[in-house]
Structure formats: C-alpha cells, structure tokens
Design a protein around this motif. Structure first.
Motif, short mmCIF file in Angstrom:
data_model
loop_
_atom_site.label_atom_id
_atom_site.label_comp_id
_atom_site.label_asym_id
_atom_site.label_seq_id
_atom_site.Cartn_x
_atom_site.Cartn_y
_atom_site.Cartn_z
N MET A 408 0.84 -1.21 0.00
CA MET A 408 0.00 0.00 0.00
C MET A 408 0.87 1.26 0.00
SD MET A 408 -2.25 1.53 3.12
CE MET A 408 -0.68 1.98 3.90
N VAL A 409 1.89 1.25 0.85
CA VAL A 409 2.80 2.41 0.92
C VAL A 409 3.49 2.61 -0.43
CG1 VAL A 409 4.89 3.33 1.99
CG2 VAL A 409 3.15 2.19 3.40
N LEU A 410 3.95 1.51 -1.02
CA LEU A 410 4.60 1.59 -2.33
C LEU A 410 3.63 2.13 -3.38
CD1 LEU A 410 7.00 1.00 -4.20
CD2 LEU A 410 6.13 -1.35 -4.43
N ASN A 411 2.38 1.68 -3.33
CA ASN A 411 1.38 2.13 -4.30
C ASN A 411 1.14 3.63 -4.19
OD1 ASN A 411 -0.82 1.94 -6.22
ND2 ASN A 411 -2.22 2.01 -4.49
N ILE A 412 1.00 4.13 -2.98
CA ILE A 412 0.74 5.55 -2.78
C ILE A 412 1.93 6.39 -3.23
CG2 ILE A 412 0.39 7.31 -1.01
CD1 ILE A 412 -1.31 5.28 0.52
N ILE A 413 3.14 5.93 -2.90
CA ILE A 413 4.35 6.66 -3.33
C ILE A 413 4.42 6.71 -4.85
CG2 ILE A 413 6.87 6.58 -3.38
CD1 ILE A 413 6.77 5.40 -0.54
N LEU A 414 4.21 5.57 -5.49
CA LEU A 414 4.28 5.51 -6.95
C LEU A 414 3.17 6.35 -7.60
CD1 LEU A 414 5.13 1.75 -7.52
CD2 LEU A 414 6.65 3.71 -7.84
N CYS A 415 1.96 6.32 -7.02
CA CYS A 415 0.87 7.15 -7.55
C CYS A 415 1.24 8.63 -7.51
CB CYS A 415 -0.41 6.92 -6.75
SG CYS A 415 -1.33 5.44 -7.20
N SER A 416 1.79 9.06 -6.38
CA SER A 416 2.15 10.47 -6.23
C SER A 416 3.26 10.88 -7.19
CB SER A 416 2.57 10.76 -4.79
OG SER A 416 3.72 10.01 -4.44
N ILE A 417 4.14 9.92 -7.56
CA ILE A 417 5.23 10.21 -8.48
C ILE A 417 4.75 10.18 -9.94
CG2 ILE A 417 7.44 9.36 -9.39
CD1 ILE A 417 8.04 8.33 -6.56
N LEU A 418 3.93 9.19 -10.27
CA LEU A 418 3.57 8.93 -11.68
C LEU A 418 2.35 9.69 -12.16
CD1 LEU A 418 4.16 5.05 -11.75
CD2 LEU A 418 5.70 6.85 -12.57
#
Length: 529
Positions: A408-418
């Motif tokens: 979940m943390v990885l998903n949120i980080i990647l969403c905010s970047i991409l």
C-alpha cells in the motif's frame, strides 16, 4: 420432481476434487461477474463517464470500507481457521456456539460503525475525493450528492456484515452453493435499480439497488444456514477463549484490509485530482480487471481455504504445501494468459460491453488505456488470494498483513510520483507494480515457511507457461493486425465481435496446443463438498 431429487442426492453424496469445489464457486463467481459486468454495462449506458457519476463511485467506497474492515476481516482470516479447529477438537456444539457469538458480534459492530459513518459522511467525502466537482465547478453540489448517496447505501454494510458471516459459516462447512448465489442477487438488485429507477431518481436508482441487494445477499443464505445444522443463540461473550482467538486473528487482518481498502481509496483520491471523469474511467478499468481475478484467484482460493484450514489444524503440513502448490499452479495457468488476452482485446471488449447510450467512443479510448496497464498485474492479484490464505490457515495473519501494508505504501508513493507525467496510466502502473511486489514477497515468505513452492517443478512450470502465453499473444496480435488492415470496420459492433472471436479463438488454440501435453489436473488435492 424425481429427477431433481435424484440430482440433489447425487450432489450430496459425491466426493470431488478441489477443482470440483472451485467449479461450484467458479460458476458462482462467473454468474456474479457476468451480472457485475451487466451492472457496469447498464450503469455505463445510463450515465457513461459523465462527471456526475463520480459522486456515486466516491459514495460507494465508504459503505464497502465499513463492511470489509469488519466482516471481511473476520470471514477469511479469523473465523474459518478457528471454527475448523474448534469443530475438530471440541465438537459441533462448541463450534456452533462460536459461530453464533461471532455472528452477533459482527452484526453489532457493523451497526455501530455504519451509524458513525452515516453521521460523519460530510467529513469523510472531502477526505476521500478532495478534487470532486472541481473540474466541473460544482464542488458543493457534487460533494452533497456523494454525502446523500453514502447515507442511503450505509444500510448495506449492516446486512453484508451478517451475510458475510453466514458465508464464512457455510464455507467452513464446505457448502458453497448459497454463497455463490448471494452475489448474483446483489448484482441483480443493482441492475434493476438502474433500469427501473435511474430515470426518475438519477444516481439514487443504483444506490437503492445497493441497499436492497445487500438485504437479498443475506436472506438468500438463511435456508442454507438452517440446513447446515447451526443452532443460533443470542450470546456474544467476548471473554470466551474462542471468541478472543477470533478477535486476536481479526486485529492484524483489519490492518491488512485497511491497506487493501486504502489502495482502492487511493484510486479515487488521485483520480479526483485529474478530473471527475477520471474517477469513472479508472473505476470501470478496475472492474474489468477484476473479472478474470474473480474467476481464477477468488474462486479457487475460496474453495480451497476450508481444506487448508483443516490441514493446518491437523498439522498436516506436507498436504498443506501440496494443496497450496497445486492451487497456485491452477490459478496462474488461467490468470497469466487471461491477462495478456484482456490487454490485447481491451478496446474491442470495452466497445462491445459499454459503448452504448451515454458511453461513447471517447469513453472507450479513455478506459482502455489504464486497463492495459492494470492487466499486467492480474496474475499477482489472483496469486495473492491463495498465498495469503496459506498464512491464514496456519493462523498467521501478521505476515500477509505486513506485506499488504508495504505494498500500500509503495502504491501511494508511486501514484504520487507517476500521476503528474502519466495521469491515469501512472495510477494503473502504480497499482500493478505494487501488487507484483506483494505477490513475489509473499511467495518467497510462504515458501520459507512450508517449503516446496519454489521447487524445480515451479520454475519449469512458469517457464513453459510464460513461453506458451507469449506465443499465443504473438499469434493474437498477428490476427488483430490482419483484421485491422483487411478492410473490416473494426470500430463497429460487428467488426469488434469478429476481432474478439477470431483473435481470442486463435489465442486459445495456440495456447492449448502447446500446454495440453504437459498440463495435469489430477494432482490437485481432493476435498468433500
């Protein structure tokens, strides 16, 4: 009448393999997914990707969150393993007493949390979708509509809490028919709400369908619960050793499901920053992705979980490892080629299913783009279903929960970047990368726990499966290119049907021609329905 009685007696007396149990569950999932697709089709025809529809998708998340965090947490991770162990060690009386107490507790908690969510809906909606209404300049109106829809649908987690526990009881007793029918009743109710009420009531039509459907979801399981022999008692007794064990296992699972639900909320949250239309687009794409997952990972894992729980309770770890291995192999055998096929045929399938009424060609283009990137992770979503249940069967909820939180943390980080450079494709890519990460880590950890999952056979299996899938995908692309340059109008309904049928048929033939000689189903562990 005699024929029906004869068929019923045969079903009751028949011992079958896990694939047989998965077949019943799979047919239920298939029926539910088909009705779910029909629900999406009717919703698309009525509202398309209209910005106003975003209010419905946002409102739907809160009732679903309440149900998943309470009943969903108890059903798979906590109740079934403890119920199986208590039935094995102490007999049916104590097992049914546990079932009654947990059912009563879940009903009470569902009512309390649904009431809280009903009251605080005006605070929750802006948190979930801060950009709702901004792209159309109707922020206040859209948020108020989402609040009203949320409150109308908030009755659903109460009935889902009860029906979810009844499903858990029936699955623990390896009775799958009623639990397979219940989601069909739910989806059918929403469809009727759209068809009959959307014109006079707008988005309140499907919302009423959700509320009534949740009631039907519960009521259709009551006869099966009665026939299973359950003796309900009006008791909770949270000090009971067995109830405390369920609550102990439920705690970490709540955190894990929170992570899963936050991922879904993240889709809404980040999409609302793009536009109101983006919320509907990513939701349609996500629902399309879930169709093959329901038919593979969810159906097989649901069918096999009671067997896993019994094997773990009896400390039959060798059999447990074999059951997980063969179930995972069956899931991947279907999920990996399905993901490629759906990605290749995304646009014509969406055109056939949704491009009617308010859903136009532009909507098709919008939905197909993120769907292709979501398809890459289908195998991981499906595989996680059985891997996590392997841990739950051993009453280990911490490991899959920890991995779910990290993903979940990885998903949120990647969403905010991409999101900035890629918008919806970036959100879809973030979901796919994070779920593949979770699948790989879970597989390695479960292999270290019970062994035998990453054996040489698995490497050979995956190599052959991926090679076969790539060859089938290449053949499909060739056929698709041929049809596109053959003078056929592939943007028409007839053209899309030809593309889907011919391309899909060639893909299936190539895949099965290669895989039939080495794919075997006889090794799947048997269980009794």
């Amino acid at each position: 009448m005699q024929i029906i009685q004869r068929i019923t007696s045969i079903i009751k007396e028949k011992n079958s393999t896990i694939l047989g149990a998965a077949g019943i569950v799979g047919l239920g999932f298939l029926g539910s997914r088909i009705l779910g697709l029909l629900r999406s089709v009717t919703l698309a025809e009525a509202f398309g990707t209209d910005p106003e529809l975003a209010a419905y998708w946002v409102a739907f998340r809160i009732p679903d969150l309440v149900f998943q965090l309470i009943a969903g947490a108890t059903l798979s991770a906590a109740f079934i393993p403890v119920f199986s162990r208590v039935h094995l060690e102490s007999g049916s009386i104590d097992a049914w007493q546990l079932a009654s107490r947990v059912l009563n507790l879940i009903a009470l908690l569902s009512f309390i949390f649904a009431t809280i969510a009903f009251i605080f809906a005006p605070l929750l909606i802006p948190l979930i979708a801060p950009g709702l209404g901004e792209s159309t300049g109707n922020t206040n109106e859209m948020q108020q509509k989402a609040i009203n829809l949320t409150r109308l649908m908030m009755i659903s987690p109460i009935f889902f809490g009860i029906s979810g526990m009844m499903s858990g009881i029936l699955q623990a007793k390896e009775k799958f028919l009623a639990t397979a029918i219940a989601p069909m009743i739910y989806n059918l109710s929403i469809i009727l709400g759209i068809l009959l009420l959307s014109e006079p009531l707008g988005l309140y039509g499907p919302a009423w369908g959700v509320a009534v459907g949740s009631l039907g979801h519960a009521f259709v399981q009551i006869p099966a619960i009665y026939r299973s022999g359950m003796h309900w008692t009006a008791s909770i007794n949270i000090k009971s050793k067995n109830v405390l064990e369920v609550l102990k296992l439920m705690g970490p699972r709540v955190i894990g499901l929170s992570a899963s639900q936050i991922n879904l909320v993240a889709l809404i949250f980040f999409s609302s920053m793009i536009s109101d239309t983006a919320i509907s687009v990513i939701t349609y794409a996500y629902l399309m992705m879930m169709f093959p997952i329901g038919l593979t990972g969810m159906s097989i894992s649901t069918a096999v979980f009671p067997t896993l729980a019994k094997q773990a309770a009896a400390k039959q770890y060798a059999q447990l490892q074999e059951t997980i291995w063969h179930s995972l192999r069956a899931i991947l055998f279907i999920a990996i080629p399905s993901s490629f096929a759906l990605a290749i045929l995304a646009k014509p399938i969406i055109r056939l299913l949704f491009e009617h009424g308010a859903f136009n060609a532009q909507s098709t283009d919008l939905v197909s783009q993120p769907l292709i990137f979501l398809c890459i992770g289908i195998f991981a979503h499906a595989g996680i279903e059985v891997l996590s249940r392997g841990f739950y069967a051993m009453e280990n909820t911490r490991t899959p929960v920890t991995m779910a939180v990290l993903a979940m943390v990885l998903n949120i980080i990647l969403c905010s970047i991409l999101i900035s450079p890629l918008e919806l494709i970036g959100i879809a890519s973030a979901v796919t990368i994070s779920v593949i990460f979770e699948f790989i880590i879970l597989l390695c950890l479960l292999n270290r726990k019970i062994g035998g999952l990453l054996k040489k056979d698995f490497v050979n299996f995956m190599s052959k499966l991926i090679a076969s899938t790539l060859l089938a995908a290449f053949a499909m692309l060739l056929v698709q290119q041929f049809l596109n340059h053959s003078g056929i109008n592939t943007d028409s309904d007839i053209g899309s049907i030809l593309v889907v049928l011919l391309t899909g048929l060639i893909g299936v033939l190539v895949f099965l021609t290669i895989t039939i000689p080495w794919f075997q189903t006889k090794k799947l562990t048997s269980t009794k329905l």
